[in-house]
Scaffold this active site. Structure first.
Site, PDB file in Angstrom:
ATOM      1  N   LYS A 151       0.832  -1.212   0.000  1.00  0.00           N
ATOM      2  CA  LYS A 151       0.000   0.000   0.000  1.00  0.00           C
ATOM      3  C   LYS A 151       0.867   1.262   0.000  1.00  0.00           C
ATOM      4  O   LYS A 151       0.558   2.219  -0.691  1.00  0.00           O
ATOM      5  CB  LYS A 151      -0.935   0.023   1.230  1.00  0.00           C
ATOM      6  N   ARG A 155      -9.514   0.994   9.399  1.00  0.00           N
ATOM      7  CA  ARG A 155      -9.131  -0.377   9.755  1.00  0.00           C
ATOM      8  C   ARG A 155     -10.204  -1.079  10.571  1.00  0.00           C
ATOM      9  O   ARG A 155     -10.031  -2.221  10.944  1.00  0.00           O
ATOM     10  CB  ARG A 155      -7.856  -0.328  10.587  1.00  0.00           C
ATOM     11  N   ARG A 184      11.681  -6.171   3.939  1.00  0.00           N
ATOM     12  CA  ARG A 184      11.609  -4.765   4.369  1.00  0.00           C
ATOM     13  C   ARG A 184      12.486  -4.544   5.604  1.00  0.00           C
ATOM     14  O   ARG A 184      13.158  -3.534   5.722  1.00  0.00           O
ATOM     15  CB  ARG A 184      10.154  -4.383   4.668  1.00  0.00           C
ATOM     16  N   ARG A 211      11.466  -0.032  11.718  1.00  0.00           N
ATOM     17  CA  ARG A 211      10.107  -0.076  12.268  1.00  0.00           C
ATOM     18  C   ARG A 211      10.079  -1.105  13.375  1.00  0.00           C
ATOM     19  O   ARG A 211      10.345  -2.282  13.138  1.00  0.00           O
ATOM     20  CB  ARG A 211       9.113  -0.480  11.170  1.00  0.00           C
ATOM     21  N   ARG A 271      -0.462  -8.877  13.515  1.00  0.00           N
ATOM     22  CA  ARG A 271      -1.108  -7.859  12.681  1.00  0.00           C
ATOM     23  C   ARG A 271      -2.012  -8.495  11.624  1.00  0.00           C
ATOM     24  O   ARG A 271      -3.057  -7.955  11.276  1.00  0.00           O
ATOM     25  CB  ARG A 271      -0.052  -6.948  12.051  1.00  0.00           C
TER      26      ARG A 271
HETATM   27  P1  AMP Z   1       0.801   0.620   9.329  1.00  0.00           P
HETATM   28  O1  AMP Z   1       2.050   1.392   9.051  1.00  0.00           O
HETATM   29  O2  AMP Z   1      -0.390   1.111   8.545  1.00  0.00           O
HETATM   30  O3  AMP Z   1       0.983  -0.869   9.177  1.00  0.00           O
HETATM   31  O4  AMP Z   1       0.413   0.879  10.861  1.00  0.00           O
HETATM   32  C1  AMP Z   1       1.295   0.545  11.905  1.00  0.00           C
HETATM   33  C2  AMP Z   1       0.531   0.428  13.218  1.00  0.00           C
HETATM   34  O5  AMP Z   1      -0.085   1.686  13.533  1.00  0.00           O
HETATM   35  C3  AMP Z   1      -0.609  -0.572  13.215  1.00  0.00           C
HETATM   36  O6  AMP Z   1      -0.193  -1.912  13.471  1.00  0.00           O
HETATM   37  C4  AMP Z   1      -1.505  -0.025  14.329  1.00  0.00           C
HETATM   38  O7  AMP Z   1      -0.952  -0.311  15.609  1.00  0.00           O
HETATM   39  C5  AMP Z   1      -1.359   1.483  14.116  1.00  0.00           C
HETATM   40  N1  AMP Z   1      -2.382   1.993  13.176  1.00  0.00           N
HETATM   41  C6  AMP Z   1      -2.167   2.519  11.927  1.00  0.00           C
HETATM   42  N2  AMP Z   1      -3.318   2.872  11.348  1.00  0.00           N
HETATM   43  C7  AMP Z   1      -4.292   2.577  12.244  1.00  0.00           C
HETATM   44  C8  AMP Z   1      -5.716   2.678  12.220  1.00  0.00           C
HETATM   45  N3  AMP Z   1      -6.371   3.167  11.143  1.00  0.00           N
HETATM   46  N4  AMP Z   1      -6.401   2.268  13.317  1.00  0.00           N
HETATM   47  C9  AMP Z   1      -5.766   1.785  14.402  1.00  0.00           C
HETATM   48  N5  AMP Z   1      -4.433   1.619  14.495  1.00  0.00           N
HETATM   49  C10 AMP Z   1      -3.699   2.023  13.412  1.00  0.00           C
END
Ligand code: AMP
Length: 191
Positions: free
Chosen positions: A13, A88, A127, A135, A146
């Site tokens: 994404k 989400r 990654r 990260r 996740r």
């Molecule tokens: P991502 O980079 O999108 O994979 O997000 C990393 C982490 O941020 C996720 O595993 C969640 O802990 C938190 N996070 C990101 N976006 C959301 C969302 N829309 N709702 C809740 N937690 C989020």
């Protein structure tokens, strides 16, 4: 045009958002990036989110929704935006619709990037190697958590958008260029 990029962690994404931003002049709104920036800056939001992110769970809906509500007001969102990692949960999708409706806007398309889950572990490992593990949630154990959260809490958002008839499937197992080309075909059809 307002786009939701939808798919499990590691589906590509972020990569496709960068390309869409470049090509269409849209703002890239990654809630994960926003939260990581808040953690980095040690803000109240960052302190609330850090432990939750590290364990691969979702931060509370009200917290993330207020971040997005503020962000979509920024001038760079006027031409449209790409939401990456949001919504989400069904509650977030409903909150997003309310935010947009009150501004006479809406989501034009939800691009579902479909990938084989077994391949995702390999991608996350790649990654980690490329970013040197920058990260803190990029590890195989957290990825499994996740993915579980994705299946239980995020996948149910799809029927919500399918009911609106705006979901388009993209084969995310292709090369990055092929995925981009398929996305462009879909967007050309809705312009
Ligand atoms: P991502 O980079 O999108 O994979 O997000 C990393 C982490 O941020 C996720 O595993 C969640 O802990 C938190 N996070 C990101 N976006 C959301 C969302 N829309 N709702 C809740 N937690 C989020």
């Amino acid at each position: 045009m307002n786009i939701v990029l939808f798919g499990p962690p590691g589906a590509g994404k972020g990569t496709q958002s960068d390309r869409l931003k470049e090509k269409h002049g849209l703002a890239h709104l990654s809630t994960g990036d926003m939260l990581r920036a808040a953690v980095e800056a040690d803000t109240l939001l960052g302190r609330q989110a850090k432990a939750i992110m590290d364990e691969g769970a979702l931060v509370p809906d009200d917290l993330i929704c207020s971040v997005v509500a503020d962000r979509i007001e920024a001038p760079d969102c006027k031409r449209g935006f790409i939401l990456d990692g949001f919504p989400r949960t069904v509650a977030q999708a409903e909150a997003l619709d309310r935010m947009l409706e009150s501004r006479q806007r809406g989501i034009d398309v939800v691009l579902l990037i479909e990938v084989d889950e077994a391949a995702l572990v390999g991608r996350i490992e790649q990654r980690m190697a490329e970013t040197g593990g920058s990260r803190s949630d990029d590890n195989v154990e957290t990825l499994k958590k996740r993915l579980d959260v994705y299946r239980r809490q995020t996948a149910p958002v799809l029927p919500y958008y399918r009911a609106h008839g705006i979901v388009r499937e993209i084969d995310g197992m292709q090369s990055i260029d092929e995925v981009s080309a398929d996305i462009e075909k879909v967007l050309a059809g809705i312009d």
